[in-house]
Design a protein around this motif. Structure first.
Motif, PDB file in Angstrom:
ATOM      1  N   MET A   1       0.831  -1.206   0.000  1.00 55.18           N
ATOM      2  CA  MET A   1       0.000   0.000   0.000  1.00 55.18           C
ATOM      3  C   MET A   1       0.863   1.254   0.000  1.00 55.18           C
ATOM      4  O   MET A   1       0.630   2.190  -0.758  1.00 55.18           O
ATOM      5  CB  MET A   1      -0.925   0.014   1.233  1.00 55.18           C
ATOM      6  N   GLU A   2       1.873   1.277   0.870  1.00 53.15           N
ATOM      7  CA  GLU A   2       2.742   2.452   0.970  1.00 53.15           C
ATOM      8  C   GLU A   2       3.476   2.711  -0.344  1.00 53.15           C
ATOM      9  O   GLU A   2       3.556   3.862  -0.799  1.00 53.15           O
ATOM     10  CB  GLU A   2       3.737   2.275   2.118  1.00 53.15           C
ATOM     11  N   GLU A   3       3.983   1.646  -0.954  1.00 51.77           N
ATOM     12  CA  GLU A   3       4.683   1.794  -2.243  1.00 51.77           C
ATOM     13  C   GLU A   3       3.722   2.274  -3.330  1.00 51.77           C
ATOM     14  O   GLU A   3       4.051   3.156  -4.127  1.00 51.77           O
ATOM     15  CB  GLU A   3       5.312   0.466  -2.663  1.00 51.77           C
ATOM     16  N   SER A   4       2.537   1.699  -3.356  1.00 52.85           N
ATOM     17  CA  SER A   4       1.540   2.054  -4.365  1.00 52.85           C
ATOM     18  C   SER A   4       1.080   3.504  -4.211  1.00 52.85           C
ATOM     19  O   SER A   4       0.993   4.248  -5.185  1.00 52.85           O
ATOM     20  CB  SER A   4       0.347   1.098  -4.259  1.00 52.85           C
ATOM     21  N   LEU A   5       0.807   3.921  -2.978  1.00 51.15           N
ATOM     22  CA  LEU A   5       0.321   5.281  -2.738  1.00 51.15           C
ATOM     23  C   LEU A   5       1.409   6.325  -2.983  1.00 51.15           C
ATOM     24  O   LEU A   5       1.102   7.476  -3.288  1.00 51.15           O
ATOM     25  CB  LEU A   5      -0.230   5.411  -1.316  1.00 51.15           C
ATOM     26  N   ALA A   6       2.657   5.928  -2.883  1.00 50.88           N
ATOM     27  CA  ALA A   6       3.768   6.864  -3.122  1.00 50.88           C
ATOM     28  C   ALA A   6       3.937   7.205  -4.606  1.00 50.88           C
ATOM     29  O   ALA A   6       4.637   8.156  -4.942  1.00 50.88           O
ATOM     30  CB  ALA A   6       5.066   6.287  -2.566  1.00 50.88           C
ATOM     31  N   LEU A   7       3.284   6.457  -5.483  1.00 46.72           N
ATOM     32  CA  LEU A   7       3.438   6.687  -6.919  1.00 46.72           C
ATOM     33  C   LEU A   7       2.790   7.985  -7.398  1.00 46.72           C
ATOM     34  O   LEU A   7       3.145   8.512  -8.449  1.00 46.72           O
ATOM     35  CB  LEU A   7       2.869   5.498  -7.713  1.00 46.72           C
ATOM     36  N   LYS A   8       1.826   8.477  -6.644  1.00 47.74           N
ATOM     37  CA  LYS A   8       1.151   9.742  -6.986  1.00 47.74           C
ATOM     38  C   LYS A   8       1.219  10.657  -5.769  1.00 47.74           C
ATOM     39  O   LYS A   8       1.000  10.225  -4.643  1.00 47.74           O
ATOM     40  CB  LYS A   8      -0.325   9.510  -7.342  1.00 47.74           C
ATOM     41  N   GLU A   9       1.485  11.938  -6.019  1.00 50.39           N
ATOM     42  CA  GLU A   9       1.580  12.886  -4.909  1.00 50.39           C
ATOM     43  C   GLU A   9       0.214  13.209  -4.326  1.00 50.39           C
ATOM     44  O   GLU A   9       0.026  13.253  -3.117  1.00 50.39           O
ATOM     45  CB  GLU A   9       2.273  14.166  -5.383  1.00 50.39           C
ATOM     46  N   ASP A  10      -0.767  13.428  -5.195  1.00 48.07           N
ATOM     47  CA  ASP A  10      -2.112  13.775  -4.767  1.00 48.07           C
ATOM     48  C   ASP A  10      -2.804  12.560  -4.140  1.00 48.07           C
ATOM     49  O   ASP A  10      -2.866  11.486  -4.747  1.00 48.07           O
ATOM     50  CB  ASP A  10      -2.921  14.268  -5.973  1.00 48.07           C
ATOM     51  N   ALA A  11      -3.314  12.728  -2.927  1.00 51.85           N
ATOM     52  CA  ALA A  11      -3.930  11.608  -2.202  1.00 51.85           C
ATOM     53  C   ALA A  11      -5.117  11.016  -2.947  1.00 51.85           C
ATOM     54  O   ALA A  11      -5.258   9.786  -3.014  1.00 51.85           O
ATOM     55  CB  ALA A  11      -4.355  12.047  -0.809  1.00 51.85           C
ATOM     56  N   ALA A  12      -5.980  11.852  -3.506  1.00 55.33           N
ATOM     57  CA  ALA A  12      -7.165  11.351  -4.211  1.00 55.33           C
ATOM     58  C   ALA A  12      -6.763  10.446  -5.368  1.00 55.33           C
ATOM     59  O   ALA A  12      -7.280   9.329  -5.519  1.00 55.33           O
ATOM     60  CB  ALA A  12      -8.019  12.511  -4.709  1.00 55.33           C
ATOM     61  N   LEU A  13      -5.841  10.905  -6.186  1.00 58.24           N
ATOM     62  CA  LEU A  13      -5.383  10.100  -7.325  1.00 58.24           C
ATOM     63  C   LEU A  13      -4.606   8.866  -6.869  1.00 58.24           C
ATOM     64  O   LEU A  13      -4.751   7.789  -7.440  1.00 58.24           O
ATOM     65  CB  LEU A  13      -4.503  10.943  -8.252  1.00 58.24           C
ATOM     66  N   ALA A  14      -3.806   9.039  -5.830  1.00 56.32           N
ATOM     67  CA  ALA A  14      -3.006   7.915  -5.335  1.00 56.32           C
ATOM     68  C   ALA A  14      -3.893   6.779  -4.828  1.00 56.32           C
ATOM     69  O   ALA A  14      -3.689   5.613  -5.167  1.00 56.32           O
ATOM     70  CB  ALA A  14      -2.065   8.385  -4.229  1.00 56.32           C
ATOM     71  N   ILE A  15      -4.898   7.127  -4.033  1.00 55.27           N
ATOM     72  CA  ILE A  15      -5.788   6.111  -3.469  1.00 55.27           C
ATOM     73  C   ILE A  15      -6.632   5.479  -4.571  1.00 55.27           C
ATOM     74  O   ILE A  15      -6.786   4.254  -4.626  1.00 55.27           O
ATOM     75  CB  ILE A  15      -6.642   6.710  -2.326  1.00 55.27           C
ATOM     76  N   HIS A  16      -7.147   6.309  -5.470  1.00 58.52           N
ATOM     77  CA  HIS A  16      -7.927   5.804  -6.603  1.00 58.52           C
ATOM     78  C   HIS A  16      -7.094   4.811  -7.423  1.00 58.52           C
ATOM     79  O   HIS A  16      -7.552   3.695  -7.719  1.00 58.52           O
ATOM     80  CB  HIS A  16      -8.375   6.978  -7.466  1.00 58.52           C
ATOM     81  N   ASN A  17      -5.894   5.197  -7.802  1.00 59.06           N
ATOM     82  CA  ASN A  17      -5.035   4.324  -8.609  1.00 59.06           C
ATOM     83  C   ASN A  17      -4.629   3.059  -7.864  1.00 59.06           C
ATOM     84  O   ASN A  17      -4.561   1.977  -8.449  1.00 59.06           O
ATOM     85  CB  ASN A  17      -3.791   5.079  -9.088  1.00 59.06           C
ATOM     86  N   HIS A  18      -4.366   3.191  -6.568  1.00 57.49           N
ATOM     87  CA  HIS A  18      -4.001   2.017  -5.764  1.00 57.49           C
ATOM     88  C   HIS A  18      -5.124   0.978  -5.769  1.00 57.49           C
ATOM     89  O   HIS A  18      -4.889  -0.207  -6.009  1.00 57.49           O
ATOM     90  CB  HIS A  18      -3.679   2.454  -4.331  1.00 57.49           C
ATOM     91  N   ILE A  19      -6.340   1.427  -5.508  1.00 54.94           N
ATOM     92  CA  ILE A  19      -7.472   0.503  -5.446  1.00 54.94           C
ATOM     93  C   ILE A  19      -7.747  -0.100  -6.822  1.00 54.94           C
ATOM     94  O   ILE A  19      -7.994  -1.302  -6.954  1.00 54.94           O
ATOM     95  CB  ILE A  19      -8.722   1.212  -4.871  1.00 54.94           C
ATOM     96  N   LYS A  20      -7.683   0.712  -7.848  1.00 49.47           N
ATOM     97  CA  LYS A  20      -7.920   0.240  -9.217  1.00 49.47           C
ATOM     98  C   LYS A  20      -6.864  -0.804  -9.621  1.00 49.47           C
ATOM     99  O   LYS A  20      -7.198  -1.849 -10.195  1.00 49.47           O
ATOM    100  CB  LYS A  20      -7.890   1.431 -10.172  1.00 49.47           C
ATOM    101  N   THR A  21      -5.599  -0.538  -9.305  1.00 51.84           N
ATOM    102  CA  THR A  21      -4.524  -1.489  -9.618  1.00 51.84           C
ATOM    103  C   THR A  21      -4.717  -2.802  -8.863  1.00 51.84           C
ATOM    104  O   THR A  21      -4.533  -3.881  -9.426  1.00 51.84           O
ATOM    105  CB  THR A  21      -3.144  -0.870  -9.295  1.00 51.84           C
ATOM    106  N   ALA A  22      -5.103  -2.707  -7.594  1.00 54.49           N
ATOM    107  CA  ALA A  22      -5.362  -3.918  -6.805  1.00 54.49           C
ATOM    108  C   ALA A  22      -6.510  -4.725  -7.413  1.00 54.49           C
ATOM    109  O   ALA A  22      -6.466  -5.961  -7.451  1.00 54.49           O
ATOM    110  CB  ALA A  22      -5.673  -3.548  -5.356  1.00 54.49           C
ATOM    111  N   ALA A  23      -7.526  -4.032  -7.922  1.00 53.97           N
ATOM    112  CA  ALA A  23      -8.664  -4.712  -8.556  1.00 53.97           C
ATOM    113  C   ALA A  23      -8.220  -5.458  -9.810  1.00 53.97           C
ATOM    114  O   ALA A  23      -8.628  -6.601 -10.038  1.00 53.97           O
ATOM    115  CB  ALA A  23      -9.757  -3.707  -8.903  1.00 53.97           C
ATOM    116  N   ILE A  24      -7.374  -4.822 -10.598  1.00 55.31           N
ATOM    117  CA  ILE A  24      -6.894  -5.459 -11.832  1.00 55.31           C
ATOM    118  C   ILE A  24      -6.059  -6.698 -11.506  1.00 55.31           C
ATOM    119  O   ILE A  24      -6.192  -7.733 -12.156  1.00 55.31           O
ATOM    120  CB  ILE A  24      -6.122  -4.437 -12.690  1.00 55.31           C
ATOM    121  N   LYS A  25      -5.234  -6.611 -10.455  1.00 53.44           N
ATOM    122  CA  LYS A  25      -4.447  -7.782 -10.026  1.00 53.44           C
ATOM    123  C   LYS A  25      -5.379  -8.907  -9.552  1.00 53.44           C
ATOM    124  O   LYS A  25      -5.151 -10.072  -9.838  1.00 53.44           O
ATOM    125  CB  LYS A  25      -3.470  -7.405  -8.911  1.00 53.44           C
ATOM    126  N   MET A  26      -6.428  -8.520  -8.838  1.00 56.83           N
ATOM    127  CA  MET A  26      -7.399  -9.502  -8.358  1.00 56.83           C
ATOM    128  C   MET A  26      -8.093 -10.178  -9.531  1.00 56.83           C
ATOM    129  O   MET A  26      -8.280 -11.396  -9.542  1.00 56.83           O
ATOM    130  CB  MET A  26      -8.426  -8.824  -7.453  1.00 56.83           C
TER     131      MET A  26
END
Length: 195
Positions: A69-94
């Motif tokens: 989670m920490e590595e994924s959220l660090a990829l974007k500076e903006d929290a909204a985009l970071a959290i959105h992208n993290h969850i979306k990426t996790a969904a694609i992996k799932m």
């Protein structure tokens, strides 16, 4: 190729069995057999038995996912985009795991474990609670780094974890990642409004 030690083999086997058949339906002999570990090794590494093994499996999964989670959220500076992208990426992996029939998971299912032990094993319930709180804090920390008030960030961290966990369970039930993607989009809208 990395050599896996006996303790990790036992933890991986226990996590897989607890996730597929439940904590109470898994025996120590099944864990030993699944791990190909020497007889008696469970009590060598886990003198308190199955409960200690489960607590350590919960903690190991918690640390692994928290780090991701920490590595994924660090990829974007903006929290909204970071959290959105993290969850979306996790969904694609799932989705990839579901499509490939990948059931060789060495992470314990906290949703399943929490549901099973919440009223019958206080130590395991607390272990699950501690991991969830750590994950909530990762979201809160990211929100604080984007300028959110710490108290508001903490409340949002709880809400984000609850939404994603619920969406994860729904997605498993439906064999469809659309619930997780929907949560990802709604979190993005919510956090963008609050900026």
């Amino acid at each position: 190729m990395e050599q896996i030690n006996t303790k990790d083999k036992l933890l991986n086997a226990a996590s897989k069995l607890f996730s597929t058949q439940g904590y109470y339906s898994t025996s120590l002999s099944q864990i030993t057999k699944e791990s190909n570990a020497p007889r008696g090794s469970i009590y060598y590494y886990f003198p308190e038995g199955k409960e200690q093994l489960a607590r350590e499996a919960i903690k190991k999964t918690g640390e692994k996912i928290k780090s991701y989670m920490e590595e994924s959220l660090a990829l974007k500076e903006d929290a909204a985009l970071a959290i959105h992208n993290h969850i979306k990426t996790a969904a694609i992996k799932m989705e990839s795991k579901m499509l490939n029939g990948n059931t060789d998971n060495t992470d314990i299912s906290l949703a399943a474990m929490s549901s099973e032990v919440w009223s019958s094993n206080e130590l395991l319930r607390q272990a699950c609670e501690e991991v969830y709180e750590e994950w909530e804090q990762v979201y809160a920390d990211k929100l604080v780094s984007s300028g959110y008030d710490p108290e508001e960030a903490k409340r949002l961290g709880v809400a984000i974890q609850a939404w994603t966990e619920g969406a994860y369970v729904l997605s498993l039930s439906k064999k469809d990642i659309s619930p997780i993607l929907a949560v990802s989009e709604q979190i993005l809208k919510l956090l963008t409004k609050n900026d």
